[in-house]
Scaffold this motif. Structure first.
Motif, short mmCIF file in Angstrom:
data_model
loop_
_atom_site.label_atom_id
_atom_site.label_comp_id
_atom_site.label_asym_id
_atom_site.label_seq_id
_atom_site.Cartn_x
_atom_site.Cartn_y
_atom_site.Cartn_z
N LEU A 6 -20.35 9.62 22.94
CA LEU A 6 -19.06 9.23 23.51
C LEU A 6 -19.32 8.27 24.66
N VAL A 7 -18.62 7.12 24.64
CA VAL A 7 -18.72 6.16 25.73
C VAL A 7 -17.31 5.82 26.22
N VAL A 8 -17.03 6.20 27.44
CA VAL A 8 -15.78 5.82 28.10
C VAL A 8 -16.11 4.64 29.00
N ASP A 9 -15.48 3.50 28.71
CA ASP A 9 -15.87 2.25 29.37
C ASP A 9 -14.70 1.65 30.15
N GLY A 10 -14.73 1.81 31.47
CA GLY A 10 -13.75 1.17 32.33
C GLY A 10 -12.32 1.55 32.04
N VAL A 11 -12.06 2.84 31.80
CA VAL A 11 -10.73 3.29 31.38
C VAL A 11 -9.81 3.50 32.59
N THR A 12 -8.64 2.92 32.51
CA THR A 12 -7.56 3.16 33.47
C THR A 12 -6.37 3.73 32.71
N LEU A 13 -5.79 4.79 33.26
CA LEU A 13 -4.65 5.46 32.64
C LEU A 13 -3.49 5.45 33.62
N THR A 14 -2.30 5.17 33.10
CA THR A 14 -1.13 5.09 33.97
C THR A 14 0.01 5.93 33.42
N GLY A 41 -5.52 17.56 40.26
CA GLY A 41 -4.91 16.24 40.39
C GLY A 41 -5.90 15.10 40.45
N SER A 42 -7.17 15.37 40.18
CA SER A 42 -8.19 14.31 40.28
C SER A 42 -8.26 13.44 39.04
N GLY A 43 -7.62 13.86 37.95
CA GLY A 43 -7.60 13.04 36.73
C GLY A 43 -8.39 13.60 35.57
N LYS A 44 -8.92 14.81 35.72
CA LYS A 44 -9.75 15.39 34.65
C LYS A 44 -8.97 15.56 33.34
N SER A 45 -7.82 16.21 33.41
CA SER A 45 -7.04 16.45 32.19
C SER A 45 -6.55 15.15 31.57
N SER A 46 -6.16 14.21 32.42
CA SER A 46 -5.70 12.91 31.91
C SER A 46 -6.80 12.21 31.15
N LEU A 47 -8.01 12.22 31.69
CA LEU A 47 -9.12 11.57 31.02
C LEU A 47 -9.41 12.25 29.68
N LEU A 48 -9.36 13.56 29.64
CA LEU A 48 -9.59 14.26 28.38
C LEU A 48 -8.52 13.91 27.36
N ARG A 49 -7.28 13.78 27.79
CA ARG A 49 -6.19 13.42 26.87
C ARG A 49 -6.44 12.05 26.24
N ALA A 50 -7.03 11.16 26.99
CA ALA A 50 -7.36 9.84 26.44
C ALA A 50 -8.47 9.96 25.40
N VAL A 51 -9.44 10.85 25.64
CA VAL A 51 -10.55 11.01 24.70
C VAL A 51 -10.06 11.60 23.38
N ILE A 62 -12.51 3.65 24.65
CA ILE A 62 -13.20 4.91 24.39
C ILE A 62 -13.91 4.78 23.06
N GLY A 63 -15.23 4.83 23.10
CA GLY A 63 -16.02 4.64 21.89
C GLY A 63 -16.60 5.95 21.39
N VAL A 64 -16.49 6.17 20.08
CA VAL A 64 -17.06 7.33 19.41
C VAL A 64 -18.08 6.81 18.40
N ASP A 65 -19.35 7.02 18.71
CA ASP A 65 -20.43 6.47 17.89
C ASP A 65 -20.24 4.97 17.64
N GLY A 66 -19.85 4.27 18.70
CA GLY A 66 -19.74 2.81 18.63
C GLY A 66 -18.43 2.28 18.09
N THR A 67 -17.51 3.17 17.71
CA THR A 67 -16.21 2.75 17.18
C THR A 67 -15.11 3.12 18.16
N ASP A 68 -14.17 2.21 18.38
CA ASP A 68 -13.03 2.50 19.25
C ASP A 68 -12.27 3.69 18.69
#
Length: 272
Positions: A6-14, A41-51, A62-68
């Motif tokens: 898993l590679v999370v690369d420069g993710v911003t969530l709004t 409130g630090s963003g943990k759950s939000s980041l997981l929701r994106a994954v 968000i890359g999964v084995d090199g695929t978006d």
């Protein structure tokens, strides 16, 4: 199950004008257990929701084995990623066995029944969370801790290569916290897990990412980043960190704040 990178690369969530997560990057190599820690409130759950593809990034990938991950067909994603979230998604008018069997759905065609292999996987998943005796009970009559164990079993039955969990030890007693995290530790799948308990995170995770105000404040092996200084900066607490003599993992002890009296209280002479 084999692990997915898993590679999370420069993710911003709004959410509207509010930034939930800003420019977060994270890597979980195949088979690693990666912990997300940080205050509420630090963003943990939000980041997981994106994954697990509920919250789409405003920027980044968000890359999964090199695929978006957001380009994957839903069925393929469901065979790759399983999630255990804090909200169970409502009541299920099903038995525990039927709920866990839902984890096999991504591996079936429409109207396919359970095979003997499915039945074995379902039984093994329940056994892994000490839930065998729950199999025929109605899911909606279980305690919060029992439900949590069943939802984890459902995710295990899915046989994902990436398992995403948001506070999986919530509602669990100490024994079942240790059993569940021990099970995750033994999986060959990659695990991304948000945890509040820093001592559990230190013992069971290969690496930690510390989130604060939607940003990664620190990342690395638990022994490198769990320091009194970082905990003071992120959590605003006083702590001591030692190495446990038996486990070799960092052990965090939080120190209570001492109340201060600005003016000495004198005895009332009339009361003597």
């Amino acid at each position: 199950m084999t692990g997915t990178e898993l590679v999370v690369d420069g993710v911003t969530l709004t959410a509207g004008a509010h930034r939930l997560v800003e420019d977060v990057s994270l890597t979980a190599r195949s088979g690693e257990v990666i912990g997300l820690v940080g205050p509420n409130g630090s963003g943990k759950s939000s980041l997981l929701r994106a994954v697990y593809r509920v919250l789409r990034p405003a920027t980044g990938q968000i890359g999964v084995d090199g695929t978006d991950a957001w380009s994957l067909p839903a069925r393929r994603l469901a065979r790759t990623v399983a999630a255990v979230v804090q909200e169970s998604g409502g009541e299920f008018d099903l038995t525990v066995l039927e709920v866990v069997a839902m984890g096999r759905t991504p591996h079936k065609r429409l109207l396919d029944g359970d095979t003997p292999e499915d039945a074995d996987l379902i039984r093994s998943a329940l056994a892994a969370v000490d839930g065998t005796d729950l199999a025929h009970r109605p899911f909606d009559r279980l305690s919060g801790g029992e439900r949590q164990r069943v939802l984890i079993a459902r995710a295990l039955a899915q046989q994902p290569s990436l398992l995403v969990l948001d506070e999986p030890t919530n509602h669990l007693d100490i024994r079942h916290q240790l059993e569940v995290l021990g099970t995750l530790r033994r999986l060959s799948a990659t695990v991304l897990v948000a945890l509040h308990d820093l001592n559990l995170a230190a013992y069971y995770c290969d690496r930690l990412y510390v989130l604060c105000d939607g940003k990664v404040t620190a990342s690395g092996p638990p022994a490198d980043i769990l320091t009194p200084r970082l905990l003071a900066e992120v959590y605003d607490v006083t702590s001591e960190v030692t190495i446990h003599p038996r486990t070799g993992a960092p052990q965090v002890t939080f120190l209570p704040q001492t109340p201060h009296l600005t003016t000495p209280v004198e005895a009332d002479p009339s009361s003597s």
